[in-house]
Each structure stands twice: as structure tokens, then as C-alpha cells.
Scaffold this motif. Structure first.
Motif, PDB file in Angstrom:
ATOM      1  N   SER A 142       0.638  -1.327   0.160  1.00 32.34           N
ATOM      2  CA  SER A 142      -0.109  -0.072   0.134  1.00 32.34           C
ATOM      3  C   SER A 142       0.947   1.251   0.020  1.00 32.34           C
ATOM      4  O   SER A 142       0.484   2.401  -0.332  1.00 32.34           O
ATOM      5  N   SER A 143       2.301   1.098   0.235  1.00 28.00           N
ATOM      6  CA  SER A 143       2.812   2.359   0.250  1.00 28.00           C
ATOM      7  C   SER A 143       3.451   2.726  -1.275  1.00 28.00           C
ATOM      8  O   SER A 143       4.140   3.644  -1.556  1.00 28.00           O
ATOM      9  N   THR A 144       3.081   1.742  -2.320  1.00 28.00           N
ATOM     10  CA  THR A 144       3.572   2.054  -3.602  1.00 28.00           C
ATOM     11  C   THR A 144       2.102   2.557  -4.349  1.00 28.00           C
ATOM     12  O   THR A 144       1.215   2.269  -4.076  1.00 28.00           O
ATOM     13  N   ALA A 145       2.350   2.974  -5.690  1.00 32.86           N
ATOM     14  CA  ALA A 145       1.454   3.812  -6.420  1.00 32.86           C
ATOM     15  C   ALA A 145       0.824   2.640  -6.873  1.00 32.86           C
ATOM     16  O   ALA A 145      -0.515   2.522  -6.918  1.00 32.86           O
ATOM     17  N   ALA A 146       1.622   1.654  -7.538  1.00 32.23           N
ATOM     18  CA  ALA A 146       0.709   0.433  -8.073  1.00 32.23           C
ATOM     19  C   ALA A 146      -0.238  -0.284  -7.222  1.00 32.23           C
ATOM     20  O   ALA A 146      -1.353  -0.651  -7.216  1.00 32.23           O
ATOM     21  N   GLY A 147       0.517  -0.481  -5.874  1.00 31.21           N
ATOM     22  CA  GLY A 147      -0.382  -0.993  -4.702  1.00 31.21           C
ATOM     23  C   GLY A 147      -1.545  -0.403  -4.379  1.00 31.21           C
ATOM     24  O   GLY A 147      -2.877  -0.818  -4.202  1.00 31.21           O
ATOM     25  N   LEU A 148      -1.656   0.980  -4.428  1.00 32.92           N
ATOM     26  CA  LEU A 148      -2.768   1.782  -4.009  1.00 32.92           C
ATOM     27  C   LEU A 148      -3.785   1.693  -5.064  1.00 32.92           C
ATOM     28  O   LEU A 148      -4.937   1.798  -4.905  1.00 32.92           O
ATOM     29  N   GLU A 149      -3.265   1.536  -6.571  1.00 37.11           N
ATOM     30  CA  GLU A 149      -4.142   1.573  -7.671  1.00 37.11           C
ATOM     31  C   GLU A 149      -4.997   0.380  -7.656  1.00 37.11           C
ATOM     32  O   GLU A 149      -6.303   0.017  -7.770  1.00 37.11           O
TER      33      GLU A 149
END
Length: 127
Positions: free
Chosen positions: A72-79
Motif C-alpha cells: 500500500s506504500s506504492t502507487a501500483a499497490g494503491l491503485e
């Protein structure tokens, strides 16, 4: 025609087919994979049949996997995580290998893409 619906038991194979169908639609264009999903959200899976039209209906919320939550700390993870948050997916099925994704419903709102008799057996939308 008789459009009555009947509530059906959600089996592991039904959950599996819904999950595979959902991933195949690439929700949100986020390239989710099976490892991103911990399965279906308990109490957030509905399944019914309208025998007259031989159509099956489902509403389902999916749970992100622990692995995905750690991203969740990465942009891809949040997406990817955004595809799970407060979202219920509506599906129908008549034949073939996958369910048809009808749309996304915000948690707590009425899924207008699902027929009234089906919503009624699920006790939704005040029907």
C-alpha cells in the motif's frame, strides 16, 4: 412471465468462478492477479437464480491479500487496493466459462443493474 427469484447457497466453486471472472475483467485497469486477492468478503456475497430466464445473479465484494496490503506504500499497490475499497461487483451469468460483470456498486447503495425480484430475495433496496 414469472420473474420470481430464489436465493442460492454460495459454494466455493461459485466464489472461485466469480473471482476468476472478476480478474479477467481487469478491474480499474490495475492488473490484479490471484495473489492480490484473499478471496471474497464474508457476508458480502449474494447469489440467486431467476429460473424463468435461466439467469444467475451475484453481488460480491473481494478481499485484498496480505501481500497486497503490504504494497500500500506504492502507487501500483494503491491503485490495486482501490479496486477493493467500498466496492461491490454485480455479475450475471447465462452460459459460458465466465460471469458478465455488470458494474460496480458502492457499498450501501442499491445495485440498479440487478432485477427487483432478485434484490427482494436478498432483502435489499427496501424491496
Amino acid at each position: 412471465t414469472n420473474q420470481k427469484a430464489r436465493n442460492l447457497l454460495v459454494t466455493p466453486s461459485v466464489k472461485g468462478s466469480l473471482l476468476r471472472s472478476w480478474l479477467a475483467t481487469n478491474p480499474g485497469g490495475a492488473d490484479l492477479s490471484p495473489k492480490d486477492v484473499a478471496g471474497t468478503d464474508p457476508g458480502q456475497v449474494y447469489y440467486a437464480e431467476q429460473p424463468a430466464s435461466a439467469t444467475y445473479w451475484a453481488l460480491v465484494a473481494f478481499k485484498p491479500s496480505a501481500t497486497l496490503l503490504q504494497e500500500s506504500s506504492t502507487a501500483a499497490g494503491l491503485e490495486k487496493l482501490a479496486q477493493f475499497q467500498s466496492r461491490i461487483y454485480a455479475f450475471s451469468w447465462k452460459s459460458g466459462p465466465v460471469w458478465t460483470l455488470l458494474g460496480v456498486v458502492d457499498t450501501g447503495s442499491c445495485p440498479g443493474v440487478v432485477p427487483g425480484p432478485v434484490l427482494k430475495v436478498w432483502g435489499m433496496c427496501g424491496l
